[in-house]
Design an enzyme around this catalytic site. Structure first.
Site, PDB file in Angstrom:
ATOM      1  N   ASP A 124      -1.226 -13.360  -0.043  1.00  0.00           N
ATOM      2  CA  ASP A 124      -2.518 -12.745  -0.344  1.00  0.00           C
ATOM      3  C   ASP A 124      -3.260 -13.554  -1.406  1.00  0.00           C
ATOM      4  O   ASP A 124      -3.032 -13.403  -2.599  1.00  0.00           O
ATOM      5  CB  ASP A 124      -2.301 -11.297  -0.827  1.00  0.00           C
ATOM      6  CG  ASP A 124      -3.628 -10.574  -1.071  1.00  0.00           C
ATOM      7  OD1 ASP A 124      -4.687 -11.113  -0.684  1.00  0.00           O
ATOM      8  OD2 ASP A 124      -3.587  -9.463  -1.646  1.00  0.00           O
ATOM      9  N   ASP A 160       3.685  -9.934  -0.889  1.00  0.00           N
ATOM     10  CA  ASP A 160       2.803  -8.937  -0.285  1.00  0.00           C
ATOM     11  C   ASP A 160       3.244  -8.489   1.114  1.00  0.00           C
ATOM     12  O   ASP A 160       2.553  -7.705   1.754  1.00  0.00           O
ATOM     13  CB  ASP A 160       1.364  -9.468  -0.267  1.00  0.00           C
ATOM     14  CG  ASP A 160       0.346  -8.389  -0.559  1.00  0.00           C
ATOM     15  OD1 ASP A 160       0.735  -7.325  -1.077  1.00  0.00           O
ATOM     16  OD2 ASP A 160      -0.847  -8.602  -0.251  1.00  0.00           O
ATOM     17  N   LYS A 171      -8.483 -14.271  -5.708  1.00  0.00           N
ATOM     18  CA  LYS A 171      -7.753 -13.819  -6.891  1.00  0.00           C
ATOM     19  C   LYS A 171      -7.737 -14.923  -7.947  1.00  0.00           C
ATOM     20  O   LYS A 171      -7.667 -16.097  -7.595  1.00  0.00           O
ATOM     21  CB  LYS A 171      -6.291 -13.514  -6.529  1.00  0.00           C
ATOM     22  CG  LYS A 171      -6.075 -12.213  -5.788  1.00  0.00           C
ATOM     23  CD  LYS A 171      -4.584 -12.011  -5.544  1.00  0.00           C
ATOM     24  CE  LYS A 171      -4.320 -10.781  -4.706  1.00  0.00           C
ATOM     25  NZ  LYS A 171      -4.773  -9.532  -5.322  1.00  0.00           N
ATOM     26  N   ARG A 177      -5.023  -2.400   3.288  1.00  0.00           N
ATOM     27  CA  ARG A 177      -5.436  -1.149   3.928  1.00  0.00           C
ATOM     28  C   ARG A 177      -6.049  -1.413   5.301  1.00  0.00           C
ATOM     29  O   ARG A 177      -5.995  -0.559   6.184  1.00  0.00           O
ATOM     30  CB  ARG A 177      -6.420  -0.406   3.009  1.00  0.00           C
ATOM     31  CG  ARG A 177      -7.711  -1.134   2.760  1.00  0.00           C
ATOM     32  CD  ARG A 177      -8.477  -0.603   1.558  1.00  0.00           C
ATOM     33  NE  ARG A 177      -7.811  -0.939   0.294  1.00  0.00           N
ATOM     34  CZ  ARG A 177      -8.280  -0.605  -0.906  1.00  0.00           C
ATOM     35  NH1 ARG A 177      -9.406   0.094  -1.014  1.00  0.00           N
ATOM     36  NH2 ARG A 177      -7.634  -0.957  -1.987  1.00  0.00           N
TER      37      ARG A 177
HETATM   38  N1  BES Z   1      -1.619  -7.149  -2.734  1.00  0.00           N
HETATM   39  C1  BES Z   1      -2.603  -6.636  -3.618  1.00  0.00           C
HETATM   40  C2  BES Z   1      -2.048  -5.565  -4.558  1.00  0.00           C
HETATM   41  C3  BES Z   1      -0.978  -5.978  -5.537  1.00  0.00           C
HETATM   42  C4  BES Z   1      -1.326  -6.279  -6.849  1.00  0.00           C
HETATM   43  C5  BES Z   1       0.358  -5.987  -5.193  1.00  0.00           C
HETATM   44  C6  BES Z   1      -0.335  -6.611  -7.765  1.00  0.00           C
HETATM   45  C7  BES Z   1       1.337  -6.327  -6.092  1.00  0.00           C
HETATM   46  C8  BES Z   1       0.998  -6.634  -7.389  1.00  0.00           C
HETATM   47  C9  BES Z   1      -3.735  -6.014  -2.831  1.00  0.00           C
HETATM   48  O1  BES Z   1      -4.017  -6.576  -1.596  1.00  0.00           O
HETATM   49  C10 BES Z   1      -4.975  -6.140  -3.640  1.00  0.00           C
HETATM   50  O2  BES Z   1      -5.388  -7.245  -3.868  1.00  0.00           O
HETATM   51  N2  BES Z   1      -5.542  -5.027  -4.072  1.00  0.00           N
HETATM   52  C11 BES Z   1      -6.733  -5.044  -4.846  1.00  0.00           C
HETATM   53  C12 BES Z   1      -7.679  -4.001  -4.261  1.00  0.00           C
HETATM   54  C13 BES Z   1      -9.062  -4.041  -4.816  1.00  0.00           C
HETATM   55  C14 BES Z   1      -9.767  -5.310  -4.386  1.00  0.00           C
HETATM   56  C15 BES Z   1      -9.829  -2.840  -4.316  1.00  0.00           C
HETATM   57  C16 BES Z   1      -6.354  -4.695  -6.277  1.00  0.00           C
HETATM   58  O3  BES Z   1      -5.458  -3.876  -6.462  1.00  0.00           O
HETATM   59  O4  BES Z   1      -6.911  -5.297  -7.170  1.00  0.00           O
HETATM   60 ZN    ZN Z   2      -2.467  -7.565  -0.692  1.00  0.00          ZN
HETATM   61 MN    MN Z   3      -5.383  -8.216  -1.725  1.00  0.00          MN
END
Ligand code: BES
Ligand code: ZN
Ligand code: MN
Length: 440
Positions: A214, A232, A221, A295
């Protein structure tokens, strides 16, 4: 070497005048140079299954640090599950990229329940299978490679079904395909079933997020946030490992793992913020953040499961949000469900295994944030209550099927070793799911 447990306050087997050297505090160790090496291990005053698990984890660490190859662990006489699990789970090394050694010969002295040992070794194998997959480089566990693994598993008493990119197009899985657009690896939706109770109509469907890497996509990111993102696909690894382990244990249950697999990358074909895509169930989604990709792929998988697999219940496991880690940390997962029966069963399994779950609210007021001007939904509704909003999004794709969502972003992958977790990936969820399935 022999490991001898000592309760705090009891007299340690030490020479006169040296009694003060060892208190027996939980996890305290003292190596003695007798004819056979002896490691005194503190168990503390009041033990629990988890404190015993952690104490024996400390013993395994101490033994490994001294490079002992053969160790006899003396039982504390109670909390046998914690005793055996503490030893087995800590004797793990991930050696694909670096040499490391484990204890080669382990015996459990004074263990009353030998059948328990067999069962816990089978569960240990499942946990290590998950850890090895999650710890590996992303490109060594690309969707096609995981699909191949599933196909191999499907040759025995398990049944595999693989949907490739072509099939995903035909079926109209617009969200999995959107997330996959910029990846050089094709996406897959894989299914692995075990029918351990053919007479029963009960069918548990476990859905796991399988993002093999991811980057965040165009909503890229920052480096620090990306560092751990090979983890992920931990949800996918866990549900597949759970079905494999349930079969090896011969549990009397019917259970299917379903995992959407893709990377979330960047190139000229990236799906873009502002774009609208259509889900498998026909709902349209405006992409407001390409980093909220989990999601999206889960939405297609959940609606596919609800439509085709006749589930009595669905449980998804996903490293879904950073927000859940901010809220409750790395020690526990967030449990989201409106189904009281499922909640009760899962929380009981959590109590039994110490794989902690914390029940979170699903507040419908936050649905407001998930509305779009030009589509049925947006995929991201802002940072506040992020883990709840992600759940509200998923809820749109579950139909009437009893459903629980478990956000494992915290405990699935640790940056530092802790207790019986020695290297990043923990395999969290396998013990929880085995307990849940066994009690069904
Ligand atoms: N895979 C990430 C979530 C994650 C963060 C898993 C840290 C493990 C450790 C997910 O896909 C993500 O990036 N979520 C975002 C959502 C946001 C953009 C609404 C997040 O949590 O920042
Ligand atoms: Zn993710
Ligand atoms: Mn993500």
């Amino acid at each position: 070497m022999r490991v001898i447990p000592v309760w705090e306050g009891d007299k340690a087997p030490l020479k006169k005048g040296f009694e003060g050297d060892f208190k027996g505090k939980n996890g305290e160790t003292l190596l003695l140079y007798e004819e056979e090496r002896v490691l005194l291990l503190g168990l503390g005053k009041k033990a629990t299954e988890e404190s015993v698990r952690r104490a024996y984890a400390a013993a395994v660490r101490a033994a490994r640090a001294k490079k002992f190859k053969s160790v006899n662990f003396v039982s504390p006489g109670k909390f046998e599950k914690g005793f055996v699990e503490g030893v087995l789970l800590t004797n793990y090394a991930f050696t694909e990229y670096k040499k490391d050694e484990v204890i080669e010969h382990i015996s459990f002295i004074g263990l009353k329940d030998q059948k328990l040992l067999q069962k816990l070794e089978t569960i240990r194998d499942g946990i290590f299978w998950v850890r090895n997959l999650v710890n590996r480089n992303s490109d060594d566990k690309a969707p096609a490679q995981i699909a191949k693994l599933v196909q191999e598993l499907g040759k025995g008493k398990l049944k595999a079904k693989i949907l490739d990119k072509h099939k995903l197009h035909e079926e109209g899985m617009g969200l999995i395909l959107a997330v996959n657009r910029a990846s050089s690896h094709d996406p897959y939706l894989v299914q692995l079933s075990y029918h351990g109770n053919p007479k029963s109509k009960d069918h548990v469907v476990l859905v796991g997020k399988g993002v093999t890497y991811d980057t965040g996509g165009l909503s890229l990111k920052p480096t620090d946030g990306m560092l751990t993102m090979k983890c992920d696909m931990a949800g996918a690894a866990t549900v597949l490992g759970a079905v494999k382990t349930a079969a090896e244990l011969g549990l009397k249950v019917n259970v299917t793992a379903l995992a959407p697999l893709t990377e979330n990358c960047i190139d000229g074909k990236s799906y873009k913020p502002g774009d609208v895509y259509k889900a498998y169930n026909g709902k349209t989604v405006e992409i407001t953040n390409t980093d909220a990709e989990g999601r999206l792929i889960l939405a297609d998988a959940l609606s596919y499961a609800a439509k085709h697999l006749k589930p009595t219940c669905m449980i998804d496991l996903a490293t879904l949000t950073g927000a859940i880690v901010i809220a409750i940390g790395e020690e526990m997962s967030g449990l989201f469900t409106k189904d009281e029966k499922l909640a009760k069963q899962l929380l009981k399994a959590s109590d039994e295994t110490d794989e902690l779950l914390w029940r979170m609210p699903i507040n419908e007021d936050y649905k407001e944030a998930m509305k779009s001007e030009i589509a049925d939904l947006v995929n991201s509704g802002g940072r506040d209550a992020g883990a709840i909003k992600a759940t509200l999004f998923l809820q749109e794709f579950t139909g009437d099927t009893p459903w629980a969502h478990i956000d494992i972003a915290g405990p699935a992958y640790l940056t530092k070793p802790k207790h019986y977790n020695t290297t990043h990936a923990t395999g969290y969820g396998i013990r929880l799911l085995m307990e849940f399935l066994e009690n069904r």
